[in-house]
Motif scaffolding. Structure first.
Motif, PDB file in Angstrom:
ATOM      1  N   ALA A 162      30.125 -81.923   9.195  1.00 12.03           N
ATOM      2  CA  ALA A 162      29.475 -83.113   8.645  1.00 12.03           C
ATOM      3  C   ALA A 162      30.080 -83.485   7.296  1.00 12.03           C
ATOM      4  CB  ALA A 162      27.978 -82.877   8.503  1.00 12.03           C
ATOM      5  N   ALA A 163      30.397 -82.479   6.501  1.00 12.53           N
ATOM      6  CA  ALA A 163      31.013 -82.737   5.197  1.00 12.53           C
ATOM      7  C   ALA A 163      32.411 -83.328   5.357  1.00 12.53           C
ATOM      8  CB  ALA A 163      31.082 -81.436   4.393  1.00 12.53           C
ATOM      9  N   LEU A 164      33.177 -82.812   6.308  1.00 15.40           N
ATOM     10  CA  LEU A 164      34.524 -83.342   6.552  1.00 15.40           C
ATOM     11  C   LEU A 164      34.468 -84.803   6.983  1.00 15.40           C
ATOM     12  CD1 LEU A 164      36.145 -80.310   8.437  1.00 15.40           C
ATOM     13  CD2 LEU A 164      36.643 -81.071   6.106  1.00 15.40           C
ATOM     14  N   GLN A 165      33.543 -85.101   7.871  1.00 12.81           N
ATOM     15  CA  GLN A 165      33.406 -86.483   8.341  1.00 12.81           C
ATOM     16  C   GLN A 165      32.989 -87.415   7.194  1.00 12.81           C
ATOM     17  OE1 GLN A 165      30.704 -86.962  11.631  1.00 12.81           O
ATOM     18  NE2 GLN A 165      31.145 -89.126  11.894  1.00 12.81           N
ATOM     19  N   SER A 166      32.087 -86.939   6.356  1.00 14.33           N
ATOM     20  CA  SER A 166      31.632 -87.754   5.234  1.00 14.33           C
ATOM     21  C   SER A 166      32.773 -88.014   4.253  1.00 14.33           C
ATOM     22  CB  SER A 166      30.471 -87.047   4.522  1.00 14.33           C
ATOM     23  OG  SER A 166      29.912 -87.871   3.533  1.00 14.33           O
ATOM     24  N   VAL A 167      33.590 -86.989   3.998  1.00 14.18           N
ATOM     25  CA  VAL A 167      34.740 -87.155   3.099  1.00 14.18           C
ATOM     26  C   VAL A 167      35.730 -88.156   3.677  1.00 14.18           C
ATOM     27  CG1 VAL A 167      36.777 -86.002   2.154  1.00 14.18           C
ATOM     28  CG2 VAL A 167      34.543 -84.894   2.006  1.00 14.18           C
ATOM     29  N   ARG A 195      36.733 -81.629  -2.030  1.00 13.56           N
ATOM     30  CA  ARG A 195      36.369 -80.224  -1.885  1.00 13.56           C
ATOM     31  C   ARG A 195      34.946 -80.144  -1.329  1.00 13.56           C
ATOM     32  NH1 ARG A 195      36.691 -75.666  -6.619  1.00 13.56           N
ATOM     33  NH2 ARG A 195      38.707 -76.689  -6.861  1.00 13.56           N
ATOM     34  N   ILE A 196      34.714 -79.106  -0.541  1.00 17.60           N
ATOM     35  CA  ILE A 196      33.374 -78.831  -0.018  1.00 17.60           C
ATOM     36  C   ILE A 196      32.849 -77.580  -0.711  1.00 17.60           C
ATOM     37  CG2 ILE A 196      32.046 -78.178   2.032  1.00 17.60           C
ATOM     38  CD1 ILE A 196      34.146 -79.704   3.698  1.00 17.60           C
ATOM     39  N   VAL A 197      31.627 -77.645  -1.210  1.00 16.76           N
ATOM     40  CA  VAL A 197      30.965 -76.485  -1.802  1.00 16.76           C
ATOM     41  C   VAL A 197      29.827 -76.092  -0.869  1.00 16.76           C
ATOM     42  CG1 VAL A 197      29.702 -75.571  -3.779  1.00 16.76           C
ATOM     43  CG2 VAL A 197      31.574 -77.198  -4.140  1.00 16.76           C
ATOM     44  N   LEU A 198      29.986 -74.954  -0.192  1.00 14.96           N
ATOM     45  CA  LEU A 198      29.031 -74.484   0.814  1.00 14.96           C
ATOM     46  C   LEU A 198      28.203 -73.340   0.248  1.00 14.96           C
ATOM     47  CD1 LEU A 198      27.970 -74.215   3.788  1.00 14.96           C
ATOM     48  CD2 LEU A 198      29.910 -72.666   4.173  1.00 14.96           C
ATOM     49  N   MET A 199      26.886 -73.515   0.219  1.00 17.34           N
ATOM     50  CA  MET A 199      26.002 -72.451  -0.238  1.00 17.34           C
ATOM     51  C   MET A 199      25.059 -72.060   0.889  1.00 17.34           C
ATOM     52  SD  MET A 199      22.907 -72.049  -2.795  1.00 17.34           S
ATOM     53  CE  MET A 199      22.038 -71.964  -1.246  1.00 17.34           C
ATOM     54  N   THR A 200      25.125 -70.808   1.289  1.00 19.67           N
ATOM     55  CA  THR A 200      24.265 -70.321   2.370  1.00 19.67           C
ATOM     56  C   THR A 200      23.881 -68.879   2.087  1.00 19.67           C
ATOM     57  OG1 THR A 200      24.116 -69.962   4.771  1.00 19.67           O
ATOM     58  CG2 THR A 200      26.250 -69.601   3.752  1.00 19.67           C
ATOM     59  N   GLN A 237      43.518 -77.849   7.640  1.00 19.44           N
ATOM     60  CA  GLN A 237      44.465 -78.849   8.136  1.00 19.44           C
ATOM     61  C   GLN A 237      44.340 -80.169   7.372  1.00 19.44           C
ATOM     62  OE1 GLN A 237      43.702 -79.221  12.332  1.00 19.44           O
ATOM     63  NE2 GLN A 237      44.216 -77.087  12.780  1.00 19.44           N
ATOM     64  N   LYS A 238      43.139 -80.503   6.971  1.00 17.42           N
ATOM     65  CA  LYS A 238      42.907 -81.765   6.255  1.00 17.42           C
ATOM     66  C   LYS A 238      43.059 -81.618   4.746  1.00 17.42           C
ATOM     67  CE  LYS A 238      39.707 -83.497   9.792  1.00 17.42           C
ATOM     68  NZ  LYS A 238      40.591 -84.600  10.234  1.00 17.42           N
ATOM     69  N   ASP A 239      43.438 -80.427   4.308  1.00 16.02           N
ATOM     70  CA  ASP A 239      43.637 -80.141   2.887  1.00 16.02           C
ATOM     71  C   ASP A 239      42.346 -80.374   2.097  1.00 16.02           C
ATOM     72  OD1 ASP A 239      45.082 -79.257   0.701  1.00 16.02           O
ATOM     73  OD2 ASP A 239      45.803 -81.262   0.166  1.00 16.02           O
ATOM     74  N   ILE A 240      41.222 -79.917   2.662  1.00 13.02           N
ATOM     75  CA  ILE A 240      39.927 -79.999   1.984  1.00 13.02           C
ATOM     76  C   ILE A 240      39.366 -78.573   1.908  1.00 13.02           C
ATOM     77  CG2 ILE A 240      37.609 -80.997   1.993  1.00 13.02           C
ATOM     78  CD1 ILE A 240      38.682 -83.261   3.718  1.00 13.02           C
ATOM     79  N   PRO A 241      39.627 -77.854   0.841  1.00 11.37           N
ATOM     80  CA  PRO A 241      39.175 -76.461   0.742  1.00 11.37           C
ATOM     81  C   PRO A 241      37.657 -76.357   0.700  1.00 11.37           C
ATOM     82  CG  PRO A 241      40.041 -77.226  -1.363  1.00 11.37           C
ATOM     83  CD  PRO A 241      40.354 -78.295  -0.364  1.00 11.37           C
ATOM     84  N   VAL A 242      37.154 -75.260   1.250  1.00 12.45           N
ATOM     85  CA  VAL A 242      35.717 -74.992   1.240  1.00 12.45           C
ATOM     86  C   VAL A 242      35.454 -73.836   0.279  1.00 12.45           C
ATOM     87  CG1 VAL A 242      33.690 -74.369   2.598  1.00 12.45           C
ATOM     88  CG2 VAL A 242      35.521 -75.743   3.642  1.00 12.45           C
ATOM     89  N   THR A 243      34.761 -74.117  -0.792  1.00  9.03           N
ATOM     90  CA  THR A 243      34.323 -73.075  -1.723  1.00  9.03           C
ATOM     91  C   THR A 243      32.976 -72.557  -1.245  1.00  9.03           C
ATOM     92  OG1 THR A 243      35.474 -74.038  -3.618  1.00  9.03           O
ATOM     93  CG2 THR A 243      33.613 -72.590  -4.088  1.00  9.03           C
ATOM     94  N   THR A 244      32.882 -71.274  -0.959  1.00 12.38           N
ATOM     95  CA  THR A 244      31.654 -70.709  -0.402  1.00 12.38           C
ATOM     96  C   THR A 244      30.902 -69.909  -1.457  1.00 12.38           C
ATOM     97  OG1 THR A 244      32.834 -68.745   0.401  1.00 12.38           O
ATOM     98  CG2 THR A 244      32.628 -70.607   1.918  1.00 12.38           C
ATOM     99  N   ILE A 245      29.585 -70.031  -1.429  1.00 11.52           N
ATOM    100  CA  ILE A 245      28.707 -69.254  -2.304  1.00 11.52           C
ATOM    101  C   ILE A 245      27.747 -68.480  -1.415  1.00 11.52           C
ATOM    102  CG2 ILE A 245      27.051 -69.301  -4.196  1.00 11.52           C
ATOM    103  CD1 ILE A 245      28.106 -72.075  -4.917  1.00 11.52           C
ATOM    104  N   SER A 246      27.894 -67.160  -1.402  1.00 11.95           N
ATOM    105  CA  SER A 246      26.999 -66.309  -0.629  1.00 11.95           C
ATOM    106  C   SER A 246      25.827 -65.938  -1.532  1.00 11.95           C
ATOM    107  CB  SER A 246      27.739 -65.056  -0.157  1.00 11.95           C
ATOM    108  OG  SER A 246      26.914 -64.263   0.658  1.00 11.95           O
ATOM    109  N   PHE A 247      24.639 -66.442  -1.183  1.00 14.12           N
ATOM    110  CA  PHE A 247      23.495 -66.354  -2.090  1.00 14.12           C
ATOM    111  C   PHE A 247      22.391 -65.494  -1.506  1.00 14.12           C
ATOM    112  CE2 PHE A 247      19.576 -68.570  -3.828  1.00 14.12           C
ATOM    113  CZ  PHE A 247      19.624 -67.884  -5.041  1.00 14.12           C
ATOM    114  N   GLY A 248      21.935 -64.518  -2.274  1.00 18.13           N
ATOM    115  CA  GLY A 248      20.851 -63.648  -1.827  1.00 18.13           C
ATOM    116  C   GLY A 248      21.235 -62.185  -1.941  1.00 18.13           C
TER     117      GLY A 248
END
Length: 326
Positions: free
Chosen positions: A174-179, A196-201, A226-237
């Motif tokens: 969904a984030a890729l499509q929105s970008v 860039r996508i910032v993913l927090m889960t 492939q689309k050159d949109i890095p995903v920064t992940t935050i592992s929370f908990g």
């Protein structure tokens, strides 16, 4: 001041002229001394000639030479690295709202702590960055399309609602499509802005269970690469979190390994946050990385100021010592 280069280094050729001025001054001083030595009546010379001022007579000329060197450096266009706010970038904030976010191992709850940190991140992000928001549980929802207006994002963060399941891949897709949709509208001669996508889960993907499935998180991370949109992940908990579902206590341990792999596959970064304070620190660090970029900027002003001050000093000392301008 740490210099990184010069915009017009050919101006340093003027230093040859400065060197000739120095040589001319030395020659003039020696010629004057020879003329004095040829004066036949030294007693008369001592009465009519001004008393020698020793080394102080060289102060005006020395200051003049120094000012010429400083101004030459200024003309050469020194540059220095400096952090400047980005004037174009797109960031999609993707937040997990699955039932595990109700765990209280992070006070008061994971969701509340995540909302507080995300709100600070949104409010502190530099104005030139377009920020969007997506929430995901069993499905993903684009709550706010990328925009420089922060009020809508903050309002959406404050109104996040919990739901069942965790479809991490859907959140990334969904984030890729929105970008892509946003980039097709704002992309101009310079192309689309960097994104860039910032993913927090806080947990492992449950829909689908296979992260390499067509709509899985790892597959989505590969598409992001492939689309050159890095995903920064935050592992929370934490590893000891739990929630009550239908009267049963269900453990909800964080899945650091999956978050680390998503970051690796997409070319992004992985962060671990086990407390509310750590999460705020992660978001603050991301705000610096995303909101600012390092550029080589003009650094000639200090050289101009210093050169001008020294030049004024040369003129003043010449008037004071020799009653004339150099």
């Amino acid at each position: 001041m740490s210099l990184t280069g010069f915009a017009s280094p050919w101006w340093f050729l003027l230093l040859i002229v400065v060197g000739l001025v120095v040589a001319g001054y030395v020659y003039a001083m020696r010629a004057r001394r020879r003329r004095v030595m040829r004066f036949s009546n030294l007693a008369l010379l001592e009465r009519v000639a001004p008393r020698s001022q020793g080394w102080t007579r060289h102060v005006p000329a020395s200051l003049l030479i120094v000012s010429l060197i400083l101004l030459t450096f200024a003309l050469a266009g020194p540059t220095a690295e400096q952090k400047v706010p980005r004037n174009r970038a797109t960031v999609m904030l993707v937040i997990d709202v699955s039932l595990s976010m109700e765990a209280t191992d992070v006070e008061p709850t994971r969701l509340k702590a995540a909302q507080d940190a995300a709100r600070s991140f949104a409010e502190g992000l530099t104005p030139g960055v377009n920020l969007g928001l997506i929430s995901f549980a069993g499905t993903a929802t684009v709550l706010v399309a990328p925009t420089t207006e922060r009020d809508g994002v903050v309002h959406a963060i404050d109104n996040l609602k919990l739901a069942q399941s965790t479809a991490t891949g859907e959140g990334i897709f969904a984030a890729l499509q929105s970008v892509e949709s946003f980039s097709s509208v704002v992309g101009g001669a310079d192309g689309p802005p960097p994104a860039r996508i910032v993913l927090m889960t806080d947990g492992k993907q449950t829909v689908p269970q296979d992260e390499y499935a067509p709509r899985g998180a790892f597959t989505a991370a590969g598409v992001a690469k492939q689309k050159d949109i890095p995903v920064t992940t935050i592992s929370f908990g934490t590893s000891h979190g739990s929630v009550e579902i239908e009267g049963k206590e269900v453990p909800v341990e964080v899945d650091d390994a999956s978050m680390r792999e998503i970051a690796r596959l997409s070319g992004g970064d992985f962060y671990k946050a086990a407390t509310a304070d750590e999460l705020k620190q992660v978001y603050a660090s991301l705000g610096e990385q995303i909101g600012y970029e390092t550029k080589n900027v003009d650094a000639s002003r200090p050289w101009v100021v210093l050169g001008t001050i020294v030049l004024i000093g040369a003129a003043g000392s010449s008037l004071f010592i020799g009653q004339r301008l150099p």
